[in-house]
Design an enzyme around this catalytic site. Structure first.
Site, PDB file in Angstrom:
ATOM      1  CB  ILE A 181      59.380  -7.351  62.791  1.00 46.85           C
ATOM      2  CG1 ILE A 181      60.263  -7.932  63.899  1.00 46.85           C
ATOM      3  CG2 ILE A 181      57.979  -7.947  62.881  1.00 46.85           C
ATOM      4  CD1 ILE A 181      59.822  -7.578  65.291  1.00 46.85           C
ATOM      5  CG  ASP A 182      57.841  -2.897  59.384  1.00 47.58           C
ATOM      6  OD1 ASP A 182      56.652  -3.266  59.422  1.00 47.58           O
ATOM      7  OD2 ASP A 182      58.231  -1.826  59.882  1.00 47.58           O
TER       8      ASP A 182
END
Length: 408
Positions: A181-182
């Protein structure tokens, strides 16, 4: 104008499609630095600003390390220059404003309201440089009831539903192995910056760009999320399997595991012929995908009984010859040594000031006429502070005074 020209001619090697684009990075950890590195890899001139004495916290993410340098930090900061500035000081804030005046892009991922507290919010900086593209990267976004809450990849994999569909059915939740997600938030941020730069070509004006972990994980839910909107039913965990395709997963073999991916009925028939499972090919329970999904457990059991009696290489070879997608489950070391990865120039070498020859991951986007490149090793903490300040017009005495006062 003389300072700007000298600064950018002497300070950076400009190559790639973003040649001449100047990026000021006020971000740390993962999503923000990953976004700016995408731009740097494509030729943008990225100047990373870090806290004096500490730097980006990923510098301390050890192990693994090389000669005391964090490989985590290095993975996110190639092709950049770096300075240290204390943004809590008036002098540090003034230096940022000078840099903003000649920058095209600013990327920051401070907590909501922090840049405003420094006197460096978008409303202030756009008055200094109306062409500035200001990119704010955050956890939950800069609006809404949770805008002030901290967020990390692990937390967002849970909050964002990703862990509800990752892992084996009936087992404890597990996270995705990468900080997906980062990383994806960083990619969205870099895309947002590019779109804003493209719009600036027509309007002449910069704008405010946002990318958040929350919006990213919602977007990445994609076909699963759309299915929930249509049916109201939340999907569960399928391990390596697919909720709407069978067989499409890892199967155990005599010597490990193998991937078999059959996304349509034509490939199903080819798979059955290649593996000599002709009795399954036209069976009413399995001949079409909707029935294979309905009889998933039974079919996967039959196929597993078959694959467990054979070597992975035999299964892969048979399916490859038949044109059916199949492959091994490599570890990352095996992946990086693979001839195809080497042929794609996804491993490159650059000289590091303390390590020497440093292997780094290459550029995933290939442009025929204006390719990206790995030109510079990740910077040491404050490596370029004096150079930058000198080129901005500060004297040696002023720079020494900044050091004494903890500004740099």
């Amino acid at each position: 104008m003389i300072v700007e020209t000298m600064f950018h001619r002497r300070f950076f090697q400009m190559v790639g499609p973003l040649e001449g684009i100047k990026v000021l990075e006020l971000s740390r950890t993962l999503a923000g630095p990953f976004a700016s590195m995408q731009l740097a890899d494509m030729g943008a001139e990225v100047l990373k600003v870090e806290q004096p004495g500490l730097g980006d916290e990923t510098r301390s993410y050890i192990p693994p390390e090389l000669n005391g340098e964090s490989t985590y930090f290095m993975s996110l900061n190639k092709n950049k220059k770096a300075i240290t500035l204390n943004l809590k000081t008036e002098e540090g804030q003034a230096i940022v404003k000078k840099l903003v005046a000649e920058s095209d892009v600013l990327i920051e991922n401070f907590r909501n309201g922090t840049m405003e507290k420094f006197g460096l919010g978008y409303d202030v900086l756009k008055e200094i440089n109306p062409r500035l593209v200001y990119c704010a990267v955050s956890g939950f976004g800069r609006t809404g009831p949770m805008k002030d809450e901290p967020a990390y990849d692990l937390l967002m994999q849970g909050f964002g539903g990703l862990m509800s569909v990752t892992g084996e059915h009936g087992q404890a939740p597990v996270k995705v192995g990468f900080s997906i997600i980062d990383l994806a938030t960083g990619l969205y941020a870099s895309l947002g910056v590019m779109l804003a730069l493209f719009a600036r070509e027509k309007s002449g004006k910069g704008q405010y760009v946002e990318s958040s972990l929350l919006d990213t994980v919602v977007s990445l839910s994609n076909y699963l999320g759309q299915g929930v909107l249509a049916t109201g039913k939340a999907p569960g965990r399928y391990g390596s399997a697919h909720p709407t395709l069978v067989p499409y997963q890892a199967f155990e073999t005599k010597d490990g595991y193998v991937i078999i991916a059959v996304p349509n009925d034509g490939l199903w028939r080819k798979m059955c012929d290649a593996l000599e499972l002709t009795e399954l090919k036209d069976h009413p329970k399995y001949a079409v995908n909707v029935n294979r999904v309905a009889n998933r457990e039974e079919l996967v059991g039959i196929l597993t009984d078959y694959t467990k009696q054979r070597e992975s290489s035999e299964i892969i070879d048979r399916l490859k010859q038949a044109g059916v997608p199949s492959g091994p489950i490599n570890n990352i070391a095996e992946l990086l040594e693979h001839p195809q990865v080497q042929a794609r120039e996804m491993i490159q070498e650059v000289e590091h000031p303390t390590i020497g020859a440093l292997k780094m991951l290459g550029i995933p986007l290939k442009l025929s006429d204006t390719p990206g490149s790995v030109r510079k090793a990740p910077p040491l903490l404050g490596e370029n502070t004096e150079e930058v300040l000198t080129l901005l017009g500060y004297s040696g005495e002023e720079i020494a005074n900044f050091k004494d006062k903890g500004v740099i």
